[in-house]
Design an enzyme around this catalytic site. Structure first.
Site, PDB file in Angstrom:
ATOM      1  N   ASN A  51     -24.689 -39.493 -25.278  1.00  0.00           N
ATOM      2  CA  ASN A  51     -23.557 -40.350 -24.897  1.00  0.00           C
ATOM      3  C   ASN A  51     -23.552 -41.655 -25.706  1.00  0.00           C
ATOM      4  O   ASN A  51     -22.820 -42.582 -25.382  1.00  0.00           O
ATOM      5  CB  ASN A  51     -23.633 -40.683 -23.398  1.00  0.00           C
ATOM      6  CG  ASN A  51     -24.937 -41.385 -23.040  1.00  0.00           C
ATOM      7  OD1 ASN A  51     -25.767 -41.621 -23.913  1.00  0.00           O
ATOM      8  ND2 ASN A  51     -25.109 -41.715 -21.778  1.00  0.00           N
ATOM      9  N   GLU A  67     -26.856 -47.756 -21.529  1.00  0.00           N
ATOM     10  CA  GLU A  67     -25.873 -46.706 -21.281  1.00  0.00           C
ATOM     11  C   GLU A  67     -24.452 -47.225 -21.518  1.00  0.00           C
ATOM     12  O   GLU A  67     -24.234 -48.446 -21.560  1.00  0.00           O
ATOM     13  CB  GLU A  67     -25.991 -46.249 -19.816  1.00  0.00           C
ATOM     14  CG  GLU A  67     -27.353 -45.682 -19.446  1.00  0.00           C
ATOM     15  CD  GLU A  67     -27.567 -44.248 -19.938  1.00  0.00           C
ATOM     16  OE1 GLU A  67     -26.925 -43.834 -20.919  1.00  0.00           O
ATOM     17  OE2 GLU A  67     -28.381 -43.543 -19.324  1.00  0.00           O
ATOM     18  N   ASP A  97     -38.367 -48.189 -23.919  1.00  0.00           N
ATOM     19  CA  ASP A  97     -37.800 -47.914 -22.593  1.00  0.00           C
ATOM     20  C   ASP A  97     -38.752 -47.072 -21.757  1.00  0.00           C
ATOM     21  O   ASP A  97     -39.797 -46.636 -22.243  1.00  0.00           O
ATOM     22  CB  ASP A  97     -36.418 -47.249 -22.724  1.00  0.00           C
ATOM     23  CG  ASP A  97     -36.411 -46.028 -23.638  1.00  0.00           C
ATOM     24  OD1 ASP A  97     -37.506 -45.560 -24.011  1.00  0.00           O
ATOM     25  OD2 ASP A  97     -35.326 -45.550 -23.981  1.00  0.00           O
ATOM     26  N   HIS A 123     -26.153 -43.684 -26.034  1.00  0.00           N
ATOM     27  CA  HIS A 123     -27.039 -44.751 -25.557  1.00  0.00           C
ATOM     28  C   HIS A 123     -28.131 -45.051 -26.581  1.00  0.00           C
ATOM     29  O   HIS A 123     -28.550 -44.197 -27.356  1.00  0.00           O
ATOM     30  CB  HIS A 123     -27.604 -44.471 -24.161  1.00  0.00           C
ATOM     31  CG  HIS A 123     -28.676 -43.428 -24.077  1.00  0.00           C
ATOM     32  ND1 HIS A 123     -28.954 -42.763 -22.906  1.00  0.00           N
ATOM     33  CD2 HIS A 123     -29.558 -42.943 -24.988  1.00  0.00           C
ATOM     34  CE1 HIS A 123     -29.972 -41.931 -23.108  1.00  0.00           C
ATOM     35  NE2 HIS A 123     -30.339 -42.025 -24.356  1.00  0.00           N
TER      36      HIS A 123
HETATM   37  C1  GLP Z   1     -33.746 -40.775 -24.309  1.00  0.00           C
HETATM   38  C2  GLP Z   1     -34.417 -42.151 -24.474  1.00  0.00           C
HETATM   39  C3  GLP Z   1     -34.045 -42.794 -25.782  1.00  0.00           C
HETATM   40  C4  GLP Z   1     -34.021 -41.721 -26.821  1.00  0.00           C
HETATM   41  C5  GLP Z   1     -32.779 -40.894 -26.562  1.00  0.00           C
HETATM   42  C6  GLP Z   1     -32.620 -39.702 -27.466  1.00  0.00           C
HETATM   43  O1  GLP Z   1     -33.261 -40.575 -23.041  1.00  0.00           O
HETATM   44  N1  GLP Z   1     -34.160 -43.071 -23.426  1.00  0.00           N
HETATM   45  O2  GLP Z   1     -34.953 -43.816 -26.108  1.00  0.00           O
HETATM   46  O3  GLP Z   1     -33.975 -42.295 -28.086  1.00  0.00           O
HETATM   47  O4  GLP Z   1     -32.689 -40.525 -25.198  1.00  0.00           O
HETATM   48  O5  GLP Z   1     -33.562 -38.704 -27.184  1.00  0.00           O
HETATM   49  P1  GLP Z   1     -33.920 -37.533 -28.174  1.00  0.00           P
HETATM   50  O6  GLP Z   1     -34.508 -38.168 -29.371  1.00  0.00           O
HETATM   51  O7  GLP Z   1     -34.945 -36.697 -27.419  1.00  0.00           O
HETATM   52  O8  GLP Z   1     -32.676 -36.798 -28.483  1.00  0.00           O
END
Ligand code: GLP
Length: 246
Positions: A136, A143, A67, A138
């Site tokens: 959340n 989302e 992403d 995702h």
């Molecule tokens: C982000 C990214 C995701 C990531 C997730 C968790 O916003 N879009 O690809 O896996 O949220 O992030 P983190 O690993 O920093 O908790």
């Protein structure tokens, strides 16, 4: 969905890196799709160490990004582009011709998404997709409420994501849209590895395992994946029913 729990995040990272290293040894032209963020950070660091220590050949590896933040330039340290170059692509010396990341600055997001989906098809599909999990639920930027029939697509970000996402940036950064591999790519990945550590992920991990499967909490959909592996540390697993842990 297989859930594995490790006593510490360091051990979880090592175990996850081992799975990826074994995959690359078995199939040197493996197609990986990579998340960014805190969740896979230790895993990528361990993988780089394993590759160096064990001389694992990564010259045929193909790398796709999971992403990107729309409107954020690749040289911004908070971009997924910057992160993947810093923590995976450069340390493993992956050639540019083997790397395919979303262009968050593209003026034609739907064209960018079609190119991404086609590039993955052309590569023969994703062998292993590594994802984190948002607060959340995702996955990538899929989302709550996302259309699961989509391949790569651009999407309005959830308020939680815009707020939590500030942690990646050096100064306050307006975030509105993301561009992401869709659930069709998630389901098509031959192996899906989800990583989570820390107490703050415990509630969403419990919901991922126990809440009804559906788009209200996108991560619950991983329960429908044919080969998904959830790797957690003890803190992230702390709210799971004992029967769900192994
Ligand atoms: C982000 C990214 C995701 C990531 C997730 C968790 O916003 N879009 O690809 O896996 O949220 O992030 P983190 O690993 O920093 O908790």
């Amino acid at each position: 969905m297989k859930i594995k729990v490790y006593p510490t995040s360091a051990l979880q990272s090592k175990a996850a890196a081992q799975v990826i290293a074994d995959q690359i040894r078995t199939k040197p032209d493996t197609v990986v799709c990579l998340a960014t963020g805190d969740s896979p950070f230790g895993t990528y660091r361990e993988l780089v160490r394993m590759v160096r220590d064990s001389h694992i050949d990564c010259s045929r590896l193909r790398v796709f990004g999971l992403d990107e933040w729309v409107g954020i330039p690749p040289d911004n340290t908070g971009s997924c582009h910057y992160y993947l170059h810093e923590n995976f692509i450069r340390p493993l010396a992956i050639g540019n011709d083997r790397v395919y990341l979303f262009d968050g600055l593209s003026k034609d997001l739907s064209g960018e998404c079609s190119r991404m989906t086609e590039a993955i098809r052309h590569a023969g599909g994703i062998d292993i997709m590594i994802v984190g999990i948002g607060m959340n639920g995702h996955i990538g930027f899929n989302e709550p409420g996302v259309d699961v029939n989509l391949w790569a697509h651009a999407i309005e970000l959830d308020e939680i994501t815009k707020t939590v996402g500030q942690k990646y940036f050096q100064s306050a950064t307006p975030l509105s849209k993301g561009i992401t591999q869709g659930f069709q790519q998630v389901f098509a990945a031959r192996t899906l590895m989800m990583l989570a550590h820390g107490k703050k992920k415990a509630s969403i991990i419990r919901q991922t395992a126990e809440a009804p499967v559906g788009i209200a909490i996108p991560s619950t959909l991983l329960r429908q994946h044919k080969n998904s592996l959830i790797m957690l540390d003890e803190e992230a697993a702390s709210e799971l029913a004992p029967s769900l842990r192994n």
